[in-house]
Design an enzyme around this catalytic site. Structure first.
Site, PDB file in Angstrom:
ATOM      1  N   CYS A  70      19.080 -28.269  21.304  1.00 45.22           N
ATOM      2  CA  CYS A  70      18.201 -27.640  20.299  1.00 45.22           C
ATOM      3  C   CYS A  70      18.348 -28.279  18.919  1.00 45.22           C
ATOM      4  O   CYS A  70      17.496 -28.089  18.054  1.00 45.22           O
ATOM      5  CB  CYS A  70      18.470 -26.149  20.215  1.00 45.22           C
ATOM      6  N   HIS A  98      16.144 -23.175  13.599  1.00 46.54           N
ATOM      7  CA  HIS A  98      15.858 -23.199  15.034  1.00 46.54           C
ATOM      8  C   HIS A  98      15.517 -21.777  15.481  1.00 46.54           C
ATOM      9  O   HIS A  98      16.242 -20.837  15.163  1.00 46.54           O
ATOM     10  CB  HIS A  98      17.082 -23.736  15.774  1.00 46.54           C
ATOM     11  N   ASN A 134      12.359 -19.654  22.393  1.00 47.32           N
ATOM     12  CA  ASN A 134      13.201 -20.814  22.077  1.00 47.32           C
ATOM     13  C   ASN A 134      12.630 -22.057  22.770  1.00 47.32           C
ATOM     14  O   ASN A 134      12.660 -22.146  23.999  1.00 47.32           O
ATOM     15  CB  ASN A 134      14.622 -20.520  22.557  1.00 47.32           C
TER      16      ASN A 134
HETATM   17  N1  COA Z   1      16.560  -7.366  30.095  1.00 42.44           N
HETATM   18  C1  COA Z   1      17.321  -6.282  30.208  1.00 42.44           C
HETATM   19  N2  COA Z   1      18.650  -6.335  30.197  1.00 42.44           N
HETATM   20  C2  COA Z   1      19.222  -7.541  30.068  1.00 42.44           C
HETATM   21  C3  COA Z   1      18.477  -8.721  29.929  1.00 42.44           C
HETATM   22  C4  COA Z   1      17.091  -8.609  29.966  1.00 42.44           C
HETATM   23  N3  COA Z   1      16.279  -9.683  29.836  1.00 42.44           N
HETATM   24  N4  COA Z   1      19.321  -9.763  29.794  1.00 42.44           N
HETATM   25  C5  COA Z   1      20.567  -9.268  29.849  1.00 42.44           C
HETATM   26  N5  COA Z   1      20.505  -7.930  30.006  1.00 42.44           N
HETATM   27  C6  COA Z   1      21.613  -6.976  30.150  1.00 42.44           C
HETATM   28  C7  COA Z   1      22.891  -7.640  30.582  1.00 42.44           C
HETATM   29  O1  COA Z   1      22.896  -7.841  31.959  1.00 42.44           O
HETATM   30  C8  COA Z   1      23.902  -6.629  30.132  1.00 42.44           C
HETATM   31  O2  COA Z   1      23.968  -5.633  31.102  1.00 42.44           O
HETATM   32  P1  COA Z   1      25.385  -5.047  31.580  1.00 42.44           P
HETATM   33  O3  COA Z   1      26.018  -4.481  30.349  1.00 42.44           O
HETATM   34  O4  COA Z   1      24.996  -4.038  32.596  1.00 42.44           O
HETATM   35  O5  COA Z   1      26.118  -6.227  32.138  1.00 42.44           O
HETATM   36  C9  COA Z   1      23.275  -6.027  28.899  1.00 42.44           C
HETATM   37  O6  COA Z   1      21.903  -6.398  28.908  1.00 42.44           O
HETATM   38  C10 COA Z   1      23.884  -6.474  27.603  1.00 42.44           C
HETATM   39  O7  COA Z   1      24.046  -7.855  27.658  1.00 42.44           O
HETATM   40  P2  COA Z   1      24.642  -8.638  26.467  1.00 42.44           P
HETATM   41  O8  COA Z   1      24.933 -10.034  26.903  1.00 42.44           O
HETATM   42  O9  COA Z   1      25.720  -7.832  25.845  1.00 42.44           O
HETATM   43  O10 COA Z   1      23.390  -8.589  25.476  1.00 42.44           O
HETATM   44  P3  COA Z   1      23.277  -9.254  24.087  1.00 42.44           P
HETATM   45  O11 COA Z   1      23.052  -8.241  23.046  1.00 42.44           O
HETATM   46  O12 COA Z   1      24.353 -10.268  23.854  1.00 42.44           O
HETATM   47  O13 COA Z   1      21.907 -10.060  24.244  1.00 42.44           O
HETATM   48  C11 COA Z   1      21.156 -12.271  24.615  1.00 42.44           C
HETATM   49  C12 COA Z   1      21.773 -11.035  25.236  1.00 42.44           C
HETATM   50  C13 COA Z   1      21.030 -13.349  25.703  1.00 42.44           C
HETATM   51  C14 COA Z   1      19.771 -11.932  24.099  1.00 42.44           C
HETATM   52  C15 COA Z   1      22.056 -12.770  23.464  1.00 42.44           C
HETATM   53  O14 COA Z   1      23.386 -12.867  23.902  1.00 42.44           O
HETATM   54  C16 COA Z   1      21.616 -14.070  22.884  1.00 42.44           C
HETATM   55  O15 COA Z   1      20.551 -14.173  22.333  1.00 42.44           O
HETATM   56  N6  COA Z   1      22.468 -15.113  22.949  1.00 42.44           N
HETATM   57  C17 COA Z   1      22.157 -16.389  22.434  1.00 42.44           C
HETATM   58  C18 COA Z   1      21.136 -17.034  23.313  1.00 42.44           C
HETATM   59  C19 COA Z   1      20.540 -18.259  22.695  1.00 42.44           C
HETATM   60  O16 COA Z   1      19.862 -18.162  21.728  1.00 42.44           O
HETATM   61  N7  COA Z   1      20.794 -19.392  23.322  1.00 42.44           N
HETATM   62  C20 COA Z   1      20.251 -20.621  22.918  1.00 42.44           C
HETATM   63  C21 COA Z   1      20.941 -21.113  21.707  1.00 42.44           C
HETATM   64  S1  COA Z   1      20.225 -22.610  21.247  1.00 42.44           S
END
Ligand code: COA
Length: 336
Positions: free
Chosen positions: A123, A263, A293
């Protein structure tokens, strides 16, 4: 960083002379994902700020989107394809492992006077591409086309709700030229890499590490895998860190910033970084809700939208900042 043979002042005599972007026609909404994985529009909007994204058509490739964005950037820079002497395509989703996507773009454009290559910094790709291009401008290249382009829809596991809702396709391009006293210029750049965290965001199979055997494909290792929480934390830390560094290097106060083009990975990442930098809402450009993204295309699409919608004018101070797999990150501070 040492620059043997090139004076520091010469190195910064580079500007963005034109921008262009392209997103595919097909809009995929959060409601569309509700039909294929256990998720909801409310969850996606609350955790990511993403409402929809674009997916390329089956027969539309990364090089096609790159070419469309490039054509606009060439037009906006007021040059012709023959004027282009280098094409740098930054992508994690090239048309092929080889030849380079840059070669495809050169052929599509008819840019017969250009050399070209692909650059992969996930990215942060466009930021890395601008830094590399800037150094070639210092050695005498005249018009360098840097394009971030991605067809991520083909690399996402549509059974994995943790990742499939986050990404989209598109392309953003810039033309780099030498700056002079009548133009804007790049004020400072900063790049970073921490390869010890490579496993946190990766496509495990398809390269030399893991051949795409039937077993590997059955285990869905050809798709993106991510540790979301850690990635989130590092994204904020490193984007803030490199943004601060470019302001320091340019001896410029953060208050002077007209617009940050971060980004567009996740609204919460952008908001957390903006808060730590002390930025007001009107200093931060957002389009993550529309496109999700788009990896290395993201900053280029956002920059082009900011320019064409009149958010950036001559003399404004503009920050480009990105973070991605590697982990890799970078920032560019510009006087427009
Ligand atoms: N819909 C519903 N629930 C979802 C989900 C979705 N699309 N994706 C994940 N969950 C669930 C998980 O399974 C988890 O459930 P559990 O507690 O039963 O295991 C719960 O939501 C919480 O997950 P968590 O990982 O704590 O959520 P979060 O607040 O960290 O959000 C992301 C998840 C992926 C949105 C977040 O971690 C994120 O944005 N990370 C960076 C990703 C990114 O930008 N990557 C590229 C960088 S260049």
């Amino acid at each position: 960083m040492e620059n043997p043979g090139i004076q520091e002042e010469t190195l910064h005599l580079c500007r963005i002379a034109g921008t262009g972007s392209y997103v595919p026609e097909r809009v995929v909404t959060n409601a569309d994902f509700e039909k294929i994985v256990d998720t909801s529009d409310a969850w996606i909007v609350e955790r990511t700020g993403i409402r929809e994204r674009r997916f390329a058509a089956e027969n539309e490739f990364t090089s096609d989107m790159a070419t469309a964005a490039a054509r606009k950037a060439i037009k906006n820079a007021g040059i012709t394809v023959e004027d282009i002497d280098m094409i740098i395509v930054t992508t994690v989703s090239p048309d092929n492992i080889f030849p380079s996507t840059a070669a495809r773009v050169q052929n599509n454009l008819g840019a017969v006077n250009a050399i070209g290559f692909d650059l992969e910094a996930a990215c942060a790709g466009l930021i890395y591409g601008i830094e590399v291009g800037k150094r070639f401008i210092a050695t005498g290249f005249k018009n360098i086309l840097v394009i971030g382009a991605e067809k991520l829809s083909g690399m996402m596991d549509m059974q994995d709700r943790n990742t499939c809702i986050l990404f989209g396709d598109g392309a953003g391009a810039v033309i780099l030229q030498r700056a002079n006293q009548n133009t804007g210029r790049i004020l400072a750049t900063e790049l970073g890499l921490d390869g010890s965290r490579a496993e946190m965001l990766q496509v495990p199979a398809g390269g030399s590490r893991l051949r795409p055997t039937y077993e590997v494909l059955d285990a869905r290792k050809q798709y993106m895998a991510m540790r979301g929480k850690e990635t989130f934390r590092y994204a904020v830390t490193y984007m803030v860190d490199c943004a601060r560094k470019v302001f320091e290097k340019a001896n410029c106060l953060v208050e002077k910033l007209t617009l940050a083009i971060p980004h567009q990975a996740n609204l919460r990442i952008i908001q957390a970084a903006a808060e730590r930098l002390g930025l007001r809402d009107d200093q931060v450009f957002l389009n993550v809700a529309k496109y999700g993204n788009t990896s290395s295309a993201s900053v280029g699409i956002a920059l082009d939208e900011a320019v064409t919608s009149g958010r950036i004018h001559r003399g404004d101070i503009v920050l480009l900042v990105a973070f991605g797999s590697g982990f890799s990150w970078g920032a560019v501070l510009l006087e427009w």
